[in-house]
Design a protein around this motif. Structure first.
Motif, PDB file in Angstrom:
ATOM      1  N   GLN A   1       0.859  -1.250   0.001  1.00  0.00           N
ATOM      2  CA  GLN A   1      -0.043   0.043  -0.035  1.00  0.00           C
ATOM      3  C   GLN A   1       0.900   1.299   0.060  1.00  0.00           C
ATOM      4  O   GLN A   1       2.178   1.157   0.664  1.00  0.00           O
ATOM      5  N   SER A   2       0.393   2.306  -0.744  1.00  0.00           N
ATOM      6  CA  SER A   2       1.040   3.487  -0.547  1.00  0.00           C
ATOM      7  C   SER A   2       0.085   4.712  -0.723  1.00  0.00           C
ATOM      8  O   SER A   2      -1.008   4.376  -1.064  1.00  0.00           O
ATOM      9  N   PRO A   3       0.389   5.769  -0.060  1.00  0.00           N
ATOM     10  CA  PRO A   3       1.597   6.042   0.831  1.00  0.00           C
ATOM     11  C   PRO A   3       1.412   5.152   2.202  1.00  0.00           C
ATOM     12  O   PRO A   3       0.092   5.056   2.501  1.00  0.00           O
ATOM     13  N   ARG A   4       2.350   5.413   3.075  1.00  0.00           N
ATOM     14  CA  ARG A   4       1.975   4.562   4.422  1.00  0.00           C
ATOM     15  C   ARG A   4       1.561   5.841   5.334  1.00  0.00           C
ATOM     16  O   ARG A   4       0.692   5.394   6.240  1.00  0.00           O
ATOM     17  N   HIS A   5       1.761   6.947   4.978  1.00  0.00           N
ATOM     18  CA  HIS A   5       1.062   8.259   5.695  1.00  0.00           C
ATOM     19  C   HIS A   5       0.624   9.152   4.982  1.00  0.00           C
ATOM     20  O   HIS A   5       1.253   9.460   4.011  1.00  0.00           O
ATOM     21  N   GLU A   6      -0.557   9.936   5.246  1.00  0.00           N
ATOM     22  CA  GLU A   6      -0.871  11.075   4.478  1.00  0.00           C
ATOM     23  C   GLU A   6      -1.479  12.103   5.064  1.00  0.00           C
ATOM     24  O   GLU A   6      -2.408  11.656   6.145  1.00  0.00           O
TER      25      GLU A   6
ATOM     26  N   TYR B   1     -10.338 -18.764   1.806  1.00  0.00           N
ATOM     27  CA  TYR B   1      -9.002 -18.611   2.341  1.00  0.00           C
ATOM     28  C   TYR B   1      -9.191 -17.349   2.975  1.00  0.00           C
ATOM     29  O   TYR B   1      -9.714 -16.193   2.677  1.00  0.00           O
ATOM     30  N   GLY B   2      -8.159 -17.133   4.027  1.00  0.00           N
ATOM     31  CA  GLY B   2      -8.155 -16.014   4.835  1.00  0.00           C
ATOM     32  C   GLY B   2      -7.222 -14.830   3.981  1.00  0.00           C
ATOM     33  O   GLY B   2      -6.920 -15.248   2.940  1.00  0.00           O
ATOM     34  N   TYR B   3      -7.309 -13.722   4.498  1.00  0.00           N
ATOM     35  CA  TYR B   3      -6.749 -12.561   3.764  1.00  0.00           C
ATOM     36  C   TYR B   3      -5.421 -12.189   4.367  1.00  0.00           C
ATOM     37  O   TYR B   3      -5.007 -12.804   5.151  1.00  0.00           O
ATOM     38  N   THR B   4      -4.586 -11.515   3.353  1.00  0.00           N
ATOM     39  CA  THR B   4      -3.239 -10.916   3.807  1.00  0.00           C
ATOM     40  C   THR B   4      -3.511  -9.495   3.553  1.00  0.00           C
ATOM     41  O   THR B   4      -3.862  -8.931   2.541  1.00  0.00           O
ATOM     42  N   PHE B   5      -3.325  -9.092   4.594  1.00  0.00           N
ATOM     43  CA  PHE B   5      -3.393  -7.292   4.728  1.00  0.00           C
ATOM     44  C   PHE B   5      -2.176  -6.583   4.443  1.00  0.00           C
ATOM     45  O   PHE B   5      -1.028  -6.864   4.555  1.00  0.00           O
ATOM     46  N   GLY B   6      -2.082  -5.489   3.600  1.00  0.00           N
ATOM     47  CA  GLY B   6      -1.078  -4.501   3.610  1.00  0.00           C
ATOM     48  C   GLY B   6      -0.973  -3.968   4.847  1.00  0.00           C
ATOM     49  O   GLY B   6      -1.643  -4.045   5.917  1.00  0.00           O
ATOM     50  N   SER B   7       0.079  -2.923   4.887  1.00  0.00           N
ATOM     51  CA  SER B   7       0.383  -2.340   6.132  1.00  0.00           C
ATOM     52  C   SER B   7      -0.321  -0.990   6.518  1.00  0.00           C
ATOM     53  O   SER B   7      -0.072  -0.443   7.565  1.00  0.00           O
ATOM     54  N   GLY B   8      -1.346  -0.809   5.534  1.00  0.00           N
ATOM     55  CA  GLY B   8      -2.139   0.337   5.795  1.00  0.00           C
ATOM     56  C   GLY B   8      -1.681   1.903   5.479  1.00  0.00           C
ATOM     57  O   GLY B   8      -0.556   2.033   5.389  1.00  0.00           O
ATOM     58  N   THR B   9      -2.815   2.498   4.916  1.00  0.00           N
ATOM     59  CA  THR B   9      -2.147   4.256   4.955  1.00  0.00           C
ATOM     60  C   THR B   9      -2.979   4.744   6.233  1.00  0.00           C
ATOM     61  O   THR B   9      -4.217   4.560   6.165  1.00  0.00           O
ATOM     62  N   ARG B  10      -2.332   5.498   6.765  1.00  0.00           N
ATOM     63  CA  ARG B  10      -2.653   6.435   8.051  1.00  0.00           C
ATOM     64  C   ARG B  10      -2.965   7.626   7.342  1.00  0.00           C
ATOM     65  O   ARG B  10      -2.218   8.571   7.132  1.00  0.00           O
ATOM     66  N   LEU B  11      -4.429   8.058   7.396  1.00  0.00           N
ATOM     67  CA  LEU B  11      -4.889   9.283   6.914  1.00  0.00           C
ATOM     68  C   LEU B  11      -5.134  10.213   7.886  1.00  0.00           C
ATOM     69  O   LEU B  11      -6.103   9.946   8.627  1.00  0.00           O
ATOM     70  N   THR B  12      -4.824  11.336   7.829  1.00  0.00           N
ATOM     71  CA  THR B  12      -5.216  12.638   8.660  1.00  0.00           C
ATOM     72  C   THR B  12      -5.701  13.683   7.801  1.00  0.00           C
ATOM     73  O   THR B  12      -4.837  14.168   6.985  1.00  0.00           O
ATOM     74  N   VAL B  13      -6.741  14.244   8.114  1.00  0.00           N
ATOM     75  CA  VAL B  13      -7.314  15.186   7.473  1.00  0.00           C
ATOM     76  C   VAL B  13      -7.462  16.226   8.245  1.00  0.00           C
ATOM     77  O   VAL B  13      -8.089  16.220   9.202  1.00  0.00           O
ATOM     78  N   VAL B  14      -6.730  17.490   8.003  1.00  0.00           N
ATOM     79  CA  VAL B  14      -7.047  18.688   9.076  1.00  0.00           C
ATOM     80  C   VAL B  14      -7.704  19.849   8.529  1.00  0.00           C
ATOM     81  O   VAL B  14      -7.997  19.621   7.313  1.00  0.00           O
TER      82      VAL B  14
END
Lengths: 116, 111
Positions: free
Chosen positions: A6-11, A103-116
């Motif tokens: 996944q991308s980006p890791r942080h937004e 079949y079970g899932y494999t997850f990505g590392s996630g995107t942490r989104l912050t909206v200010v």
């Protein structure tokens, strides 16, 4: 095996801006899922695709959210315009679909989104 | 009623303790069940599937009671590294469907 990427890791973005999250599933997996996780609501399914076709988008909060899967190796989740309440961790997951087995899932590392 | 319900915890236990987590699900048509583990600020990862006959993987034992729509996870001889959130997960929509996640039970193992 590179896993789900996944991308980006942080937004961090300002309210009203467009946000695009990206996901590359595991090669050979033909089902892809977008989840959102918050403390209050836990993991919520937004939308999922089987063989690049959207199957269930009932979890998409509103018209500001859209998702595409143009091919088997790429998907995007777009929020336009973004709002502070969209702040969350967005996970993409993939799995293989076939036969009667689940079949079970494999997850990505996630995107942490912050909206200010 | 929520589709998958879990006690949120936290469960605070000493090393070596045995701890059990419970979960109930509302859709009697569900056929596949899992426990996932999620570490702080990480993605969920599959811990184990849950089979009707019950199954064990080292210190971890999972049980399923279809009549009561109840799933359990038992951790024996808990380690500091077991500290995490444990998510009860149920499939929805058969083999072509998706997974419904509980909100998780937080476990903290102390020295």
């Amino acid at each position: 095996d590179a896993g789900v990427i996944q991308s980006p890791r942080h937004e961090v973005t300002e309210m009203g801006q467009e946000v695009t999250l990206r996901c590359k599933p595991i090669s050979g997996h033909n089902s892809l899922f977008w989840y959102r996780q918050t403390m209050m609501r836990g993991l919520e399914l937004l939308i999922y695709f089987n063989n690049n076709v959207p199957i269930d988008d009932s979890g998409m909060p509103e018209d500001r959210f859209s998702a595409k899967m143009p091919n088997a190796s790429f998907s995007t989740l777009k929020i336009q315009p973004s709002e502070p309440r969209d702040s969350a961790v967005y996970f993409c997951a993939s799995r293989r679909v076939g036969g009667q087995a689940f079949y079970g899932y494999t997850f990505g590392s996630g995107t942490r989104l912050t909206v200010v | 009623r929520k589709e998958v319900e879990q006690d949120p915890g936290p469960f605070n236990v000493p090393e070596g303790a045995t701890v059990a987590f419970n979960c109930t699900y509302s859709n009697s048509a569900s056929q596949s069940f899992f426990w996932y583990r999620q570490d702080c600020r990480k993605e969920p990862k599959l811990l184990m599937s849950v089979y009707s006959s019950g199954n064990e993987d080292g210190r971890f034992t999972a049980q399923l009671n279809r009549a009561s729509q109840y799933i359990s996870l038992l951790i024996r001889d808990s380690k500091l590294s077991d500290s995490a959130t444990y998510l009860c997960v149920v499939n929805h929509g058969g083999s072509q469907g998706n997974l419904i996640f509980g909100k998780g039970t937080k476990l903290s193992v102390k020295p």
